[in-house]
Design a protein around this motif. Structure first.
Motif, PDB file in Angstrom:
ATOM      1  N   THR A   1       1.121  -1.253  -0.221  1.00  0.00           N
ATOM      2  CA  THR A   1       0.015  -0.066  -0.213  1.00  0.00           C
ATOM      3  C   THR A   1       1.089   1.482  -0.357  1.00  0.00           C
ATOM      4  OG1 THR A   1       0.056  -0.147   2.563  1.00  0.00           O
ATOM      5  CG2 THR A   1      -1.551  -1.045   0.919  1.00  0.00           C
ATOM      6  N   GLU A   2       1.982   1.464   0.335  1.00  0.00           N
ATOM      7  CA  GLU A   2       2.895   2.310   0.245  1.00  0.00           C
ATOM      8  C   GLU A   2       4.045   2.447  -0.740  1.00  0.00           C
ATOM      9  OE1 GLU A   2       5.434   1.924   3.720  1.00  0.00           O
ATOM     10  OE2 GLU A   2       3.318   1.924   5.695  1.00  0.00           O
ATOM     11  N   LEU A   3       3.982   1.317  -1.626  1.00  0.00           N
ATOM     12  CA  LEU A   3       4.863   1.468  -2.775  1.00  0.00           C
ATOM     13  C   LEU A   3       3.776   1.878  -4.392  1.00  0.00           C
ATOM     14  CD1 LEU A   3       6.533  -1.641  -2.324  1.00  0.00           C
ATOM     15  CD2 LEU A   3       7.776   0.035  -2.374  1.00  0.00           C
ATOM     16  N   ARG A   4       2.457   2.551  -3.441  1.00  0.00           N
ATOM     17  CA  ARG A   4       1.031   2.513  -4.933  1.00  0.00           C
ATOM     18  C   ARG A   4       2.401   3.528  -5.717  1.00  0.00           C
ATOM     19  NH1 ARG A   4      -5.067   2.657  -3.666  1.00  0.00           N
ATOM     20  NH2 ARG A   4      -4.641   0.727  -2.717  1.00  0.00           N
ATOM     21  N   GLY A   5       2.635   2.983  -7.029  1.00  0.00           N
ATOM     22  CA  GLY A   5       3.030   4.448  -8.134  1.00  0.00           C
ATOM     23  C   GLY A   5       4.424   4.117  -7.984  1.00  0.00           C
ATOM     24  N   VAL A   6       5.022   2.968  -7.277  1.00  0.00           N
ATOM     25  CA  VAL A   6       6.873   3.291  -7.628  1.00  0.00           C
ATOM     26  C   VAL A   6       7.291   3.186  -8.994  1.00  0.00           C
ATOM     27  CG1 VAL A   6       6.873   3.277  -5.328  1.00  0.00           C
ATOM     28  CG2 VAL A   6       6.777   0.915  -6.978  1.00  0.00           C
ATOM     29  N   ALA A   7       6.009   1.787  -9.825  1.00  0.00           N
ATOM     30  CA  ALA A   7       7.152   2.109 -11.005  1.00  0.00           C
ATOM     31  C   ALA A   7       6.926   3.420 -11.773  1.00  0.00           C
ATOM     32  CB  ALA A   7       6.163   0.773 -11.657  1.00  0.00           C
ATOM     33  N   ARG A   8       5.969   3.959 -11.735  1.00  0.00           N
ATOM     34  CA  ARG A   8       5.993   5.707 -12.243  1.00  0.00           C
ATOM     35  C   ARG A   8       7.335   6.549 -12.234  1.00  0.00           C
ATOM     36  NH1 ARG A   8       0.567   6.931 -14.736  1.00  0.00           N
ATOM     37  NH2 ARG A   8      -0.610   4.303 -14.342  1.00  0.00           N
ATOM     38  N   SER A   9       8.000   6.396 -11.255  1.00  0.00           N
ATOM     39  CA  SER A   9       8.751   7.591 -10.722  1.00  0.00           C
ATOM     40  C   SER A   9      10.535   6.638 -11.179  1.00  0.00           C
ATOM     41  CB  SER A   9       9.056   7.388  -9.618  1.00  0.00           C
ATOM     42  OG  SER A   9       9.714   5.607  -8.616  1.00  0.00           O
ATOM     43  N   ARG A  10      10.427   5.689 -11.820  1.00  0.00           N
ATOM     44  CA  ARG A  10      11.842   4.986 -12.174  1.00  0.00           C
ATOM     45  C   ARG A  10      10.829   4.002 -13.614  1.00  0.00           C
ATOM     46  NH1 ARG A  10      17.390   5.162 -11.787  1.00  0.00           N
ATOM     47  NH2 ARG A  10      18.308   4.831 -13.225  1.00  0.00           N
ATOM     48  N   ARG A  11      10.182   4.487 -14.609  1.00  0.00           N
ATOM     49  CA  ARG A  11       9.979   3.692 -15.548  1.00  0.00           C
ATOM     50  C   ARG A  11      10.804   2.310 -16.044  1.00  0.00           C
ATOM     51  NH1 ARG A  11       4.687   5.375 -17.219  1.00  0.00           N
ATOM     52  NH2 ARG A  11       4.322   7.369 -16.207  1.00  0.00           N
ATOM     53  N   SER A  12      12.129   2.783 -15.916  1.00  0.00           N
ATOM     54  CA  SER A  12      12.880   1.887 -16.112  1.00  0.00           C
ATOM     55  C   SER A  12      12.782   0.150 -15.943  1.00  0.00           C
ATOM     56  CB  SER A  12      13.883   2.260 -16.837  1.00  0.00           C
ATOM     57  OG  SER A  12      14.884   2.987 -15.577  1.00  0.00           O
ATOM     58  N   VAL A  13      12.777   1.103 -14.329  1.00  0.00           N
ATOM     59  CA  VAL A  13      12.512  -0.037 -13.585  1.00  0.00           C
ATOM     60  C   VAL A  13      11.249  -1.044 -13.558  1.00  0.00           C
ATOM     61  CG1 VAL A  13      12.617  -0.931 -10.926  1.00  0.00           C
ATOM     62  CG2 VAL A  13      14.410   0.983 -11.884  1.00  0.00           C
ATOM     63  N   GLY A  14      10.220  -0.073 -13.173  1.00  0.00           N
ATOM     64  CA  GLY A  14       8.984  -0.653 -14.103  1.00  0.00           C
ATOM     65  C   GLY A  14       8.233  -1.212 -15.227  1.00  0.00           C
ATOM     66  N   VAL A  15       9.116  -1.169 -15.727  1.00  0.00           N
ATOM     67  CA  VAL A  15       9.284  -2.113 -17.102  1.00  0.00           C
ATOM     68  C   VAL A  15       9.553  -3.501 -16.904  1.00  0.00           C
ATOM     69  CG1 VAL A  15       9.323  -2.576 -19.711  1.00  0.00           C
ATOM     70  CG2 VAL A  15       8.489  -0.540 -18.646  1.00  0.00           C
ATOM     71  N   ILE A  16      10.992  -3.536 -16.252  1.00  0.00           N
ATOM     72  CA  ILE A  16      12.016  -4.078 -16.144  1.00  0.00           C
ATOM     73  C   ILE A  16      11.129  -4.917 -14.748  1.00  0.00           C
ATOM     74  CG2 ILE A  16      13.832  -5.264 -14.508  1.00  0.00           C
ATOM     75  CD1 ILE A  16      15.260  -2.678 -15.835  1.00  0.00           C
TER      76      ILE A  16
ATOM     77  N   PRO B   1      -1.235   5.343  -9.509  1.00  0.00           N
ATOM     78  CA  PRO B   1      -0.298   6.725  -9.903  1.00  0.00           C
ATOM     79  C   PRO B   1      -0.633   7.605  -7.962  1.00  0.00           C
ATOM     80  CG  PRO B   1      -2.256   7.126 -11.119  1.00  0.00           C
ATOM     81  CD  PRO B   1      -2.358   5.326 -10.661  1.00  0.00           C
ATOM     82  N   THR B   2      -0.236   7.003  -7.032  1.00  0.00           N
ATOM     83  CA  THR B   2      -0.673   7.324  -6.487  1.00  0.00           C
ATOM     84  C   THR B   2       0.261   7.517  -4.885  1.00  0.00           C
ATOM     85  OG1 THR B   2      -0.973   5.455  -4.802  1.00  0.00           O
ATOM     86  CG2 THR B   2      -3.227   6.379  -5.707  1.00  0.00           C
ATOM     87  N   VAL B   3       1.788   7.979  -5.772  1.00  0.00           N
ATOM     88  CA  VAL B   3       2.811   8.028  -4.883  1.00  0.00           C
ATOM     89  C   VAL B   3       2.327   9.760  -4.537  1.00  0.00           C
ATOM     90  CG1 VAL B   3       5.572   8.064  -5.305  1.00  0.00           C
ATOM     91  CG2 VAL B   3       3.902   6.637  -5.851  1.00  0.00           C
ATOM     92  N   PRO B   4       3.229  10.298  -2.923  1.00  0.00           N
ATOM     93  CA  PRO B   4       2.964  11.531  -2.673  1.00  0.00           C
ATOM     94  C   PRO B   4       4.267  12.290  -3.480  1.00  0.00           C
ATOM     95  CG  PRO B   4       2.662  10.295  -0.663  1.00  0.00           C
ATOM     96  CD  PRO B   4       3.187   9.150  -1.558  1.00  0.00           C
ATOM     97  N   ALA B   5       3.907  13.821  -3.689  1.00  0.00           N
ATOM     98  CA  ALA B   5       5.564  13.663  -5.032  1.00  0.00           C
ATOM     99  C   ALA B   5       6.722  14.381  -3.622  1.00  0.00           C
ATOM    100  CB  ALA B   5       4.231  15.706  -4.374  1.00  0.00           C
ATOM    101  N   ALA B   6       6.940  14.040  -2.562  1.00  0.00           N
ATOM    102  CA  ALA B   6       7.415  13.908  -1.496  1.00  0.00           C
ATOM    103  C   ALA B   6       8.527  12.909  -1.993  1.00  0.00           C
ATOM    104  CB  ALA B   6       7.503  14.338  -0.364  1.00  0.00           C
ATOM    105  N   ASP B   7       8.409  11.969  -2.808  1.00  0.00           N
ATOM    106  CA  ASP B   7       9.001  10.703  -2.767  1.00  0.00           C
ATOM    107  C   ASP B   7       9.084  10.412  -4.384  1.00  0.00           C
ATOM    108  OD1 ASP B   7       6.178   8.450  -0.876  1.00  0.00           O
ATOM    109  OD2 ASP B   7       8.884   9.787  -0.285  1.00  0.00           O
ATOM    110  N   GLN B   8       9.201  11.775  -5.012  1.00  0.00           N
ATOM    111  CA  GLN B   8       9.818  11.047  -6.290  1.00  0.00           C
ATOM    112  C   GLN B   8      10.612  11.451  -6.675  1.00  0.00           C
ATOM    113  OE1 GLN B   8       7.512  10.614  -8.800  1.00  0.00           O
ATOM    114  NE2 GLN B   8       5.764  10.691  -7.666  1.00  0.00           N
ATOM    115  N   GLY B   9      11.429  12.876  -5.544  1.00  0.00           N
ATOM    116  CA  GLY B   9      13.031  12.858  -5.639  1.00  0.00           C
ATOM    117  C   GLY B   9      14.262  11.596  -5.722  1.00  0.00           C
ATOM    118  N   ARG B  10      13.303  10.498  -4.958  1.00  0.00           N
ATOM    119  CA  ARG B  10      14.305   9.686  -4.798  1.00  0.00           C
ATOM    120  C   ARG B  10      14.393   8.297  -5.547  1.00  0.00           C
ATOM    121  NH1 ARG B  10      10.985   6.899   1.992  1.00  0.00           N
ATOM    122  NH2 ARG B  10      11.065   9.355   1.917  1.00  0.00           N
TER     123      ARG B  10
END
Length: 616
Positions: A344-359, A418-427
């Motif tokens: 539930t806390e990893l929602r949208g993480v694949a969108r932050s680095r799409r290459s890793v998300g596709v892999i 697509p529910t990752v908070p904006a603060a997490d996009q910088g990681r």
């Protein structure tokens, strides 16, 4: 004598031991050294797989140390070294500079070396040596961050459970020796006569089920998730957990000869695939889901060993190694970047680095069994052999395949929302971590042709097997459609809402069927109770008996000192006094005067004469 095979097992073991001995002083150079050794080991593994070398050295009287590479072990050595290289490349990028790198990479190499000994061993004593070192290093790797008590406790649980099951190998070796002395070759165990054959079979099955986290030993893998993600990627995808499945594939003739071992392996594998598939569906943390799915997927391999579908089992093993090591490494990358494993806390993480998300998507879809990825084709080859064995087991296999699609798509549903908070996009995930992930994703696709002729026929020939069941086109189509439908339904199902499944069933699956609690009730608590009773008996009976004996001995010593010793001293003193008096009496005639000596002689002769007269 083959220097290639000796080098294959000696290089990682030696370099790993040297890194461990050097310690923190070589932390800076440990990653480069480990990756170099892994590259060389992969080259040696490919050479050994092509040449099929064998070596022997004296070990014990009649029990030599033997290693050999054939078709089956050739696939394993290449798989183990390839995944080891990918994991070490990833670890080089993500492991922090202040970590004990020499210890980590040294243990990883030592583990890989012991796994190579295990899969190339041709005798039980040699297998036991690699098996033991593999278990010890796995404990050290799971508890790598030993300053955290939860991690060391988890490592202890995993070690104790697998060590308990490992006793089966000693049972098998003892029974084989009792049946007939000899080298205890794995390929000749089926020649053992009854009743020893049943003991050997039982020992092999227990050891394999324990190491491969099959029911009822599965819960140790849940605890092992406390280890670093690269450790899980190696140990729990292509190495330690598949050792048990490999052992069953290696000793397939033994299972058949026993009359009951093959069916036992098949049903345990099938039931584990379904039960742990349900456990995976219920998990709320990514690594726990992957761990449960590992038990389920290895259940397919054990099922293959039971029904004699060795080609399908080997294809399943290699395809699963690629997909699962990839997913564990992705989980580690996200854990490093986001600091959580909760879905539930990893929602949208694949969108932050799409290459890793596709892999990750490639790995998850392969795990789901969707065409045209490798696990889809491998599973169908496996299930073709199961279908020839019986419709019941085939239905179990299909049910497990449906669950594979459900829990794999569950991962994708969360990580692409697509529910990752904006603060997490910088990681950010380290750039160096992506290439090994891409290579493993490529393997998920590239391994697919192995499940089709002519590559499949060549694999069957290299394994030295007889005719294997060939899956029909409709089987590939049916399994693909079933996987697609299950995946679509899993994607469409809303998360967090009410489900028709009872809450107690969800809790039971989320807690891994409460297997650990059952083990505590049936084994741990009685053992601890027996230990406490033995300790109480020792304190209250044995210890007090020893104290009472000591007190009695001291009392006897005091009484002896007071009475007996006084009497003895008095007797000795009296004897000495009497001796002195006799001495004084004996000295009185000794005056030195001749006439007195003459008188004494006359008196003595007179007495003698009187005695003689009286006696006569």
């Amino acid at each position: 004598m083959s220097p290639v095979l000796w080098a294959l097992v000696a290089l990682p073991v030696t370099c790993g031991a040297l890194l461990l001995a050097a310690g923190r002083t070589v932390d800076r150079w440990a990653p480069v050294a480990a990756v170099t050794v892994a590259v060389a080991s992969l080259g040696l593994a490919v050479t050994a797989a092509l040449r099929h070398p064998a070596v022997e050295a004296p070990l014990l009287d009649g029990l030599p140390f033997r290693l050999g590479v054939d078709g089956l072990s050739g696939v394993l050595v290449v798989t183990v070294t390839a995944v080891t290289l990918a994991v070490l490349l990833f670890s080089t990028a993500v492991l922090a500079a202040d970590e004990a790198r020499a210890r980590f990479f040294g243990l990883m190499l030592l583990f890989a070396g012991s796994m190579l000994v295990t899969v190339t061993a041709t005798t039980l004593p040699t297998l036991l040596m690699g098996w033991e070192v593999m278990g010890a290093t796995s404990w050290a790797l799971i508890g790598y961050r030993w300053r955290e008590p939860a991690r060391t406790a988890a490592a202890g649980t995993a070690f104790l459970v697998t060590r308990t099951a490992d006793l089966g190998l000693y049972l098998a070796a003892g029974a084989a020796l009792a049946a007939a002395p000899g080298p205890l070759s794995l390929d000749a165990l089926d020649d053992t006569g009854e009743p020893w054959l049943s003991f050997v079979t039982a020992g092999i099955l227990v050891a394999a089920f324990g190491k491969s986290a099959q029911l009822p030993f599965s819960f140790w893998l849940s605890r092992a998730m406390q280890g670093p993600s690269p450790v899980s990627a190696l140990l729990h995808s292509a190495a330690m957990v598949v050792a048990g499945a490999y052992l069953l594939l290696r000793t397939g003739t033994l299972l058949d000869a026993s009359g009951w071992g093959a069916d036992t392996a098949a049903w345990v594998g099938g039931v584990t695939a379904v039960a742990l598939g349900l456990v995976a569906v219920a998990q709320t943390e990514l690594k726990q889901l992957l761990a449960a799915s590992t038990c389920a997927q290895i259940g397919f391999m054990v099922l293959a060993a039971g029904v004699g579908a060795s080609t399908g089992g080997v294809l399943q093993l290699t395809a699963h190694a690629a997909a699962k090591s990839l997913l564990f490494l992705v989980a580690g990358a996200w854990l490093t970047s986001w600091g959580t494993q909760r879905l539930t806390e990893l929602r949208g993480v694949a969108r932050s680095r799409r290459s890793v998300g596709v892999i990750c998507t490639v790995g998850a879809l392969s795990l789901a069994g969707l065409p045209p990825l490798s696990l889809w084709a491998a599973k169908d080859v496996l299930l073709a052999g199961v279908l020839e064995h019986g419709a019941g087991l085939y239905a179990v296999g299909l049910a497990a395949a449906v669950l594979s699609a459900v829990y794999s798509v569950k991962i994708l549903w969360y990580v692409w929302r697509p529910t990752v908070p904006a603060a997490d996009q910088g990681r950010r995930i380290p750039v160096g971590a992506v290439p090994p992930l891409a290579l493993l994703a490529l393997a998920c696709v590239a391994l697919t042709p192995l499940a089709f002729p002519p590559a499949r026929d060549a694999l069957t020939d290299s394994l030295g097997l007889g005719p294997q069941p060939d899956p029909h086109a409709w089987e590939f189509a049916v399994s693909g459609v079933i996987a697609l439908v299950a995946a679509a339904l899993s994607w469409a199902r809303p998360r967090g809402g009410r489900t028709p499944v009872p809450s107690w069933t969800r809790r039971l699956c989320r807690e891994w069927l409460r297997l650990e609690r059952v083990a505590h009730v049936l084994l741990v608590s009685p053992t601890l109770g027996l230990a406490r009773a033995a300790a109480g008996f020792d304190d209250r009976v044995l210890d007090r008996s020893v104290d009472a004996s000591a007190a009695g001995a001291l009392g006897l010593a005091r009484w002896t000192n007071r009475f007996v010793e006084g009497a003895v001293d008095g007797a000795v003193d009296g004897l000495a006094t009497a001796t002195r008096r006799l001495g004084r009496w004996a000295r009185r005639p000794q005056t030195g005067q001749l006439h007195q000596y003459l008188a004494q002689a006359v008196a003595a002769f007179s007495v003698i004469a009187v005695v003689l007269v009286l006696v006569r």
